[in-house]
Design a protein around this motif. Structure first.
Motif, PDB file in Angstrom:
ATOM      1  N   LEU A 186       0.819  -1.207   0.000  1.00 32.00           N
ATOM      2  CA  LEU A 186       0.000   0.000   0.000  1.00 32.00           C
ATOM      3  C   LEU A 186       0.859   1.265   0.000  1.00 32.00           C
ATOM      4  N   LEU A 187       2.119   1.118   0.428  1.00 33.73           N
ATOM      5  CA  LEU A 187       3.050   2.239   0.403  1.00 33.73           C
ATOM      6  C   LEU A 187       3.798   2.318  -0.921  1.00 33.73           C
ATOM      7  N   GLY A 188       3.461   1.395  -1.834  1.00 32.94           N
ATOM      8  CA  GLY A 188       4.128   1.378  -3.129  1.00 32.94           C
ATOM      9  C   GLY A 188       5.496   0.741  -3.083  1.00 32.94           C
ATOM     10  N   LEU A 189       5.708  -0.149  -2.112  1.00 29.88           N
ATOM     11  CA  LEU A 189       7.006  -0.799  -1.942  1.00 29.88           C
ATOM     12  C   LEU A 189       6.843  -2.306  -2.019  1.00 29.88           C
ATOM     13  N   SER A 190       7.744  -2.982  -2.748  1.00 32.61           N
ATOM     14  CA  SER A 190       7.773  -4.441  -2.683  1.00 32.61           C
ATOM     15  C   SER A 190       8.523  -4.855  -1.422  1.00 32.61           C
ATOM     16  N   THR A 191       9.627  -4.157  -1.158  1.00 31.16           N
ATOM     17  CA  THR A 191      10.356  -4.285   0.101  1.00 31.16           C
ATOM     18  C   THR A 191      10.827  -2.894   0.491  1.00 31.16           C
ATOM     19  N   ASP A 192      11.105  -2.692   1.753  1.00 34.81           N
ATOM     20  CA  ASP A 192      11.555  -1.384   2.235  1.00 34.81           C
ATOM     21  C   ASP A 192      13.022  -1.493   2.628  1.00 34.81           C
ATOM     22  N   SER A 193      13.893  -1.340   1.640  1.00 33.27           N
ATOM     23  CA  SER A 193      15.329  -1.503   1.868  1.00 33.27           C
ATOM     24  C   SER A 193      15.919  -0.274   2.551  1.00 33.27           C
ATOM     25  N   PHE A 194      17.005  -0.504   3.287  1.00 32.05           N
ATOM     26  CA  PHE A 194      17.678   0.599   3.954  1.00 32.05           C
ATOM     27  C   PHE A 194      18.501   1.402   2.953  1.00 32.05           C
ATOM     28  N   THR A 195      18.599   2.699   3.226  1.00 34.78           N
ATOM     29  CA  THR A 195      19.325   3.614   2.353  1.00 34.78           C
ATOM     30  C   THR A 195      20.266   4.477   3.186  1.00 34.78           C
ATOM     31  N   ALA A 196      21.192   5.135   2.470  1.00 39.41           N
ATOM     32  CA  ALA A 196      22.066   6.132   3.076  1.00 39.41           C
ATOM     33  C   ALA A 196      21.669   7.490   2.508  1.00 39.41           C
ATOM     34  N   VAL A 197      21.460   8.462   3.391  1.00 39.18           N
ATOM     35  CA  VAL A 197      20.994   9.790   2.979  1.00 39.18           C
ATOM     36  C   VAL A 197      21.966  10.841   3.509  1.00 39.18           C
ATOM     37  N   ALA A 198      22.407  11.740   2.615  1.00 34.96           N
ATOM     38  CA  ALA A 198      23.333  12.786   3.041  1.00 34.96           C
ATOM     39  C   ALA A 198      23.468  13.832   1.948  1.00 34.96           C
ATOM     40  N   LEU A 199      24.160  14.900   2.269  1.00 38.30           N
ATOM     41  CA  LEU A 199      24.546  15.865   1.244  1.00 38.30           C
ATOM     42  C   LEU A 199      25.579  15.211   0.326  1.00 38.30           C
ATOM     43  N   PRO A 200      25.662  15.634  -0.932  1.00 38.77           N
ATOM     44  CA  PRO A 200      26.525  14.953  -1.913  1.00 38.77           C
ATOM     45  C   PRO A 200      27.979  14.805  -1.478  1.00 38.77           C
ATOM     46  N   GLU A 201      28.515  15.784  -0.747  1.00 39.20           N
ATOM     47  CA  GLU A 201      29.939  15.734  -0.395  1.00 39.20           C
ATOM     48  C   GLU A 201      30.304  14.577   0.536  1.00 39.20           C
ATOM     49  N   PHE A 202      29.308  13.929   1.128  1.00 44.97           N
ATOM     50  CA  PHE A 202      29.603  12.807   2.029  1.00 44.97           C
ATOM     51  C   PHE A 202      29.808  11.492   1.265  1.00 44.97           C
ATOM     52  N   PHE A 203      29.525  11.487  -0.036  1.00 46.98           N
ATOM     53  CA  PHE A 203      29.670  10.268  -0.827  1.00 46.98           C
ATOM     54  C   PHE A 203      30.880  10.379  -1.756  1.00 46.98           C
ATOM     55  N   ASP A 204      31.547   9.254  -1.964  1.00 51.17           N
ATOM     56  CA  ASP A 204      32.779   9.236  -2.757  1.00 51.17           C
ATOM     57  C   ASP A 204      32.537   9.054  -4.249  1.00 51.17           C
ATOM     58  N   SER A 205      31.296   8.689  -4.623  1.00 49.22           N
ATOM     59  CA  SER A 205      30.990   8.508  -6.043  1.00 49.22           C
ATOM     60  C   SER A 205      29.542   8.897  -6.301  1.00 49.22           C
TER      61      SER A 205
END
Length: 308
Positions: free
Chosen positions: A163-182
């Motif tokens: 009902l939330l439009g998800l088959s599964t609710d996988s974990f994610t990483a969320v941040a400003l772009p500078e925190f990611f290396d790619s």
């Protein structure tokens, strides 16, 4: 001893004295004091001791308070059920909900349900999953929407992910772009080593276990209760929030929330489910039963569409 006396006793306990309790109950003090004495005489115990102008529970009082809360909650719930039966679907539905479903899912779903049941009185309780499950155990709410593991031996549940439009609710990483290396849309758990992490307390062990599988200790700089807290910390450039994908939708509610980048976490992939939970063998009101039936019907319809 009757239910009225128990309610008087609970009010005196919560207010810390007969005078304050009488004001809350809108009755004079002498009859309330008399009812308390009758209750103590019938039980053969002293329920309160006076200290610094307040009434404090004795050990016998604590014992009665614990059981009286449950008895009164059960009585009120039973009376509500018969009111629903008498009036049709016009009673109260008490539902607890964790933050992200409370904001993104519940209003949309309840709009249709309440249009079909215009006399419904909806009581929504918000909090973390542990708080809501405690309310469920104490009979304060009919059901709750949570994301945690719970005692399946005492509870029934329905997954709401479809009902939330998800088959599964996988974990994610969320941040400003500078925190990611790619710029990759995914991030592997080992890439989080030495990164400042922001997590919700309920997910702490799950995330620690995933990091342990990758042979590094997580650098957790903030542990909190709510999604919006984690997202605000991210937006202020303090670190990377680890949360289920469904929770990341709340970023759209923040000023400049579109600056945040979301990446799916893999190797390992960890998932959570959003569940509607109620107590097994619970005497549900017609209103609560109809709500659960409505959820189950919508899930069947959604599943049939997904299979076509």
């Amino acid at each position: 001893m009757d239910i009225r006396q128990l309610k008087y006793f609970l009010t005196i306990t919560e207010e810390g004295g007969v005078t304050a309790a009488s004001k809350r109950l809108n009755m004079s003090q002498p009859p309330l004091s008399n009812q308390l004495k009758l209750l103590e005489d019938e039980l053969g115990v002293t329920l309160f001791e006076r200290k610094n102008k307040r009434l404090l529970l004795t050990s016998d009082g604590h014992l009665l308070y614990k059981h009286a809360k449950n008895l009164v909650a059960d009585f009120d719930h039973t009376m509500q059920i018969f009111e629903d039966i008498r009036d049709g679907i016009s009673g109260t539905l008490s539902i607890g909900c964790v933050c992200s479903p409370a904001i993104m899912f519940l209003p949309t779903f309840m709009k249709g349900f309440m249009e079909k049941n215009p006399h419904l009185n909806l009581q929504v309780y918000e909090g973390n999953s542990n708080e809501l499950l405690d309310l469920l155990d104490n009979g304060k709410i009919d059901m709750c929407i949570v994301k945690e593991v719970f005692d399946k031996s005492s509870c029934e549940s329905i997954s709401l992910d479809s009902l939330l439009g998800l088959s599964t609710d996988s974990f994610t990483a969320v941040a400003l772009p500078e925190f990611f290396d790619s710029s990759d849309p995914v991030i592997r758990f080992y890439e989080l080593e030495n990164k400042p992490l922001i997590i919700q307390r309920k997910h702490e062990q799950l995330i620690k276990d995933a990091c342990s599988d990758c042979h590094f200790p997580p650098k957790i700089i903030c542990t909190n209760e709510y999604v919006m807290t984690s997202l605000n910390w991210c937006l202020n450039g303090l670190g990377i929030a680890i949360m289920p994908y469904s929770s990341t939708r709340l970023a759209s509610l923040l000023v400049n929330g579109d600056k945040l980048v979301t990446k799916k976490l893999i190797k390992p992939t960890i998932e959570t489910k959003t569940l509607l939970v109620w107590k097994k063998n619970q005497l549900l009101s017609p209103t609560a039963k109809k709500f659960i039936d409505n959820i189950q019907l919508r899930r069947r319809i959604m599943t049939s569409f997904q299979q076509e």
